[in-house]
Design a protein around this motif. Structure first.
Motif, PDB file in Angstrom:
ATOM      1  N   ASP A  56       0.825  -1.213   0.000  1.00  0.00           N
ATOM      2  CA  ASP A  56       0.000   0.000   0.000  1.00  0.00           C
ATOM      3  C   ASP A  56       0.858   1.260   0.000  1.00  0.00           C
ATOM      4  OD1 ASP A  56      -2.607  -1.220   0.061  1.00  0.00           O
ATOM      5  OD2 ASP A  56      -2.107  -1.885   2.077  1.00  0.00           O
ATOM      6  N   SER A  57       1.951   1.227   0.748  1.00  0.00           N
ATOM      7  CA  SER A  57       2.844   2.376   0.757  1.00  0.00           C
ATOM      8  C   SER A  57       3.484   2.570  -0.615  1.00  0.00           C
ATOM      9  CB  SER A  57       3.923   2.189   1.826  1.00  0.00           C
ATOM     10  OG  SER A  57       4.824   3.286   1.818  1.00  0.00           O
ATOM     11  N   TYR A  58       3.854   1.460  -1.254  1.00  0.00           N
ATOM     12  CA  TYR A  58       4.441   1.545  -2.598  1.00  0.00           C
ATOM     13  C   TYR A  58       3.466   2.241  -3.550  1.00  0.00           C
ATOM     14  CZ  TYR A  58       6.519   0.160  -7.022  1.00  0.00           C
ATOM     15  OH  TYR A  58       7.068   0.194  -8.275  1.00  0.00           O
ATOM     16  N   ILE A  59       2.203   1.821  -3.520  1.00  0.00           N
ATOM     17  CA  ILE A  59       1.203   2.399  -4.419  1.00  0.00           C
ATOM     18  C   ILE A  59       0.929   3.854  -4.064  1.00  0.00           C
ATOM     19  CG2 ILE A  59      -1.200   2.240  -5.185  1.00  0.00           C
ATOM     20  CD1 ILE A  59      -1.000  -0.806  -4.656  1.00  0.00           C
ATOM     21  N   ALA A  60       0.914   4.156  -2.776  1.00  0.00           N
ATOM     22  CA  ALA A  60       0.607   5.527  -2.340  1.00  0.00           C
ATOM     23  C   ALA A  60       1.607   6.523  -2.880  1.00  0.00           C
ATOM     24  CB  ALA A  60       0.575   5.578  -0.814  1.00  0.00           C
ATOM     25  N   HIS A  61       2.839   6.101  -3.088  1.00  0.00           N
ATOM     26  CA  HIS A  61       3.860   7.021  -3.582  1.00  0.00           C
ATOM     27  C   HIS A  61       3.972   7.023  -5.108  1.00  0.00           C
ATOM     28  CE1 HIS A  61       5.216   8.159   0.359  1.00  0.00           C
ATOM     29  NE2 HIS A  61       5.344   6.893   0.705  1.00  0.00           N
ATOM     30  N   MET A  62       3.010   6.363  -5.770  1.00  0.00           N
ATOM     31  CA  MET A  62       2.927   6.410  -7.229  1.00  0.00           C
ATOM     32  C   MET A  62       1.907   7.483  -7.614  1.00  0.00           C
ATOM     33  SD  MET A  62       4.067   5.036 -10.014  1.00  0.00           S
ATOM     34  CE  MET A  62       4.695   3.417  -9.563  1.00  0.00           C
ATOM     35  N   PRO A  63       2.313   8.531  -8.321  1.00  0.00           N
ATOM     36  CA  PRO A  63       1.356   9.579  -8.696  1.00  0.00           C
ATOM     37  C   PRO A  63       0.137   8.994  -9.406  1.00  0.00           C
ATOM     38  CG  PRO A  63       3.601  10.245  -9.240  1.00  0.00           C
ATOM     39  CD  PRO A  63       3.678   8.801  -8.817  1.00  0.00           C
ATOM     40  N   GLY A  64      -1.051   9.447  -9.017  1.00  0.00           N
ATOM     41  CA  GLY A  64      -2.292   8.903  -9.558  1.00  0.00           C
ATOM     42  C   GLY A  64      -2.388   8.994 -11.063  1.00  0.00           C
ATOM     43  N   GLU A  65      -1.867  10.103 -11.640  1.00  0.00           N
ATOM     44  CA  GLU A  65      -1.988  10.278 -13.086  1.00  0.00           C
ATOM     45  C   GLU A  65      -1.139   9.286 -13.876  1.00  0.00           C
ATOM     46  OE1 GLU A  65       1.136  13.318 -11.652  1.00  0.00           O
ATOM     47  OE2 GLU A  65      -0.762  12.425 -10.960  1.00  0.00           O
ATOM     48  N   HIS A  66      -0.218   8.619 -13.193  1.00  0.00           N
ATOM     49  CA  HIS A  66       0.648   7.661 -13.892  1.00  0.00           C
ATOM     50  C   HIS A  66       0.101   6.238 -13.848  1.00  0.00           C
ATOM     51  CE1 HIS A  66       4.336  10.470 -13.082  1.00  0.00           C
ATOM     52  NE2 HIS A  66       3.512  10.936 -13.990  1.00  0.00           N
ATOM     53  N   ARG A  67      -0.895   6.010 -13.015  1.00  0.00           N
ATOM     54  CA  ARG A  67      -1.322   4.631 -12.783  1.00  0.00           C
ATOM     55  C   ARG A  67      -2.059   4.021 -13.960  1.00  0.00           C
ATOM     56  NH1 ARG A  67      -3.296   5.234  -6.443  1.00  0.00           N
ATOM     57  NH2 ARG A  67      -1.429   6.389  -5.770  1.00  0.00           N
ATOM     58  N   GLY A  68      -2.438   4.847 -14.928  1.00  0.00           N
ATOM     59  CA  GLY A  68      -3.087   4.318 -16.136  1.00  0.00           C
ATOM     60  C   GLY A  68      -2.101   3.920 -17.210  1.00  0.00           C
TER      61      GLY A  68
END
Length: 493
Positions: A260-272
């Motif tokens: 969860d911490s790994y994902i939290a530090h991934m900018p939302g606009e990049h997740r697509g």
């Protein structure tokens, strides 16, 4: 009787000659064995003579002299070795001249000698001292990489290896988190050349749980620091700092097993983005959270993309399998194969079929490949499968669709098919020859001449040319159409 005596004399003479020859060869063999360069033979020279030779050989070579001094220091004890290594590292750090590509190999050898001495000599006697030295070695990376044309990563490899060495030495020395964490954090802040990429992952065993927690606090504070007053490029440096901090926090999360911490530090606009979605999904899947992994993958707008990375496709198939949706996974694999002729998808699809069903499915896949719109993708698929007979069949049926400027593919195909399918190989070779001459690609004349020689070698093995002209007639036609291209014919001659 006289003739018999002469014959016996000749035999004795021949036997004696052979014996003498064997003896001479044996003596030469013994002499050669004694002059072969190996440790045993060199020992016979004795220490004084060897010392003289080493002095002679090292004259004019700074590298060899340094190596000899290091060996002498090793005989005096660990302190002398440490002094020699530290002195050399200081010297390397003070240098300021540009290091051209011609000097990279020499510098690499120098760096490796220092690194190996630290690991193999100092660390065995004094791990704490060795850690200080290996860290001093790592601190050289910024100044050396700034001054060097290291496009092949030759020197970078030495520094990356030194990070692995540092972890092992730190564990051997029993260094605690309080001493390691500030050093690792300082390195992350000075990573202009990417030399410290993956440092946290590499050093995690030495940092331990306490070190990772302390490092996370330091990086979070660094991330939240206000922007500095500009100067030129100030905003770029701020963005770079934030990217470095987020990357570090993700590495820490991985080391702590905190998805969860790994994902939290991934900018939302990049997740697509497909590769980032794959990255997230793989971690969720490893944590047993397949539903969330599929959600992460489905954020990618596949329909709106011309190209979708195969990594995303493979991750989706794995996730469907983990969700026990095997039929969907199989349908997905087949659909992606039909779209891209991916051998990897087809193999995964066939492995999961019942016995004998895979034969029928493979033939269906080959039929799809034969009719695939892009003949080059189809040819590449058949070559990689491998299915040389299908590749030959494709070439003979669709040779008019080949782009003969795709030299690497066609050349590789001709080489693969030549031994068992000479007609198809000849079609490919002639296609490249014709393209080269018709477009006057003089840089390829030498290759075209080699292809023509290959055609001549294959010609006797072709039983039925069909509509293809025999070799002699083809060469006559080339001379008629391209007789003035002397650059080509000079290579043929």
């Amino acid at each position: 009787m006289q003739a018999a005596g002469i014959l016996q004399a000749r035999r004795r003479l021949a036997s004696g000659t052979r014996a003498a020859s064997v003896g001479a060869r044996s003596r030469r063999g013994i002499m050669a064995a004694k002059t072969t360069l190996n440790a045993k033979n060199l020992e016979t020279l004795g220490a004084p003579r060897l010392a003289e030779l080493l002095i002679e050989i090292s004259t004019g070579s700074a590298d060899r002299k340094r190596r000899l001094r290091m060996e002498l220091a090793g005989g005096q004890g660990s302190a002398e070795v440490v002094r020699e290594v530290r002195k050399r590292l200081v010297s390397l750090g003070r240098a300021r001249g540009r290091i051209g590509w011609r000097k990279v190999r020499t510098l690499k050898a120098d760096l490796e000698m220092q690194r190996k001495t630290i690991v193999e000599t100092v660390a065995q006697r004094d791990p704490s001292e060795a850690f200080d030295l290996v860290w001093q070695f790592l601190r050289l990376s910024d100044t050396i990489l700034t001054r060097t044309a290291d496009s092949n990563g030759t020197l970078m490899a030495s520094f990356r290896q030194a990070i692995e060495d540092a972890c092992g030495i730190a564990l051997a020395a029993g260094l605690d988190a309080d001493s390691l964490t500030p050093r690792v954090f300082a390195a992350l802040q000075d990573n202009d050349h990417g030399q410290y990429d993956r440092m946290i992952t590499t050093m995690a065993p030495a940092l331990g749980a306490d070190g990772l927690t302390a490092l996370k606090l330091l990086v979070c504070e660094w991330l939240e620091e206000p922007p500095e007053k500009p100067a030129s490029g100030g905003q770029v440096s701020v963005r770079g700092r934030r990217l470095a901090a987020r990357t570090a926090l993700q590495e820490i999360a991985d080391a702590q097993g905190d998805v969860d911490s790994y994902i939290a530090h991934m900018p939302g606009e990049h997740r697509g983005a497909p590769m980032i979605a794959t990255d997230i999904a793989d971690r969720l899947l490893a944590a047993g959270r397949a539903d969330e992994a599929l959600e992460a993958l489905d954020r990618v707008d596949v329909g709106g993309r011309i190209f979708v990375p195969i990594e995303w496709e493979l991750a989706r198939a794995r996730t469907l399998e983990a969700l026990e949706r095997a039929d969907e996974a199989q349908a997905f694999r087949w659909a992606r194969f039909e779209r891209s002729l991916s051998a990897e998808h087809l193999r995964a699809y066939l492995r999961r079929l019942p016995d004998f069903d895979d034969v029928e499915a493979e033939e269906k896949a080959f039929a799809r490949a034969r009719a695939f719109p892009d003949v080059h993708e189809a040819l590449a698929f058949f070559l990689s499968w491998p299915a040389p007979a299908e590749a030959a069949r494709l070439v003979e049926a669709r040779s008019g669709k080949l782009d003969c400027d795709l030299y690497p593919l066609l050349s590789s195909a001709a080489e693969s098919l030549g031994a068992i399918h000479p007609l198809a190989a000849t079609i490919l070779l002639r296609a490249m020859i014709d393209f080269t001459l018709e477009h006057a690609r003089s840089s390829r004349y030498r290759h075209a001449a080699r292809h023509l020689a290959d055609c001549a070698a294959l010609a006797p093995h072709i039983e039925d040319h069909g509509s293809l002209a025999p070799h002699d007639a083809y060469v006559a036609g080339l001379r008629l159409r391209h007789g003035r291209k002397h650059g080509f014919w000079s290579h043929v001659a």
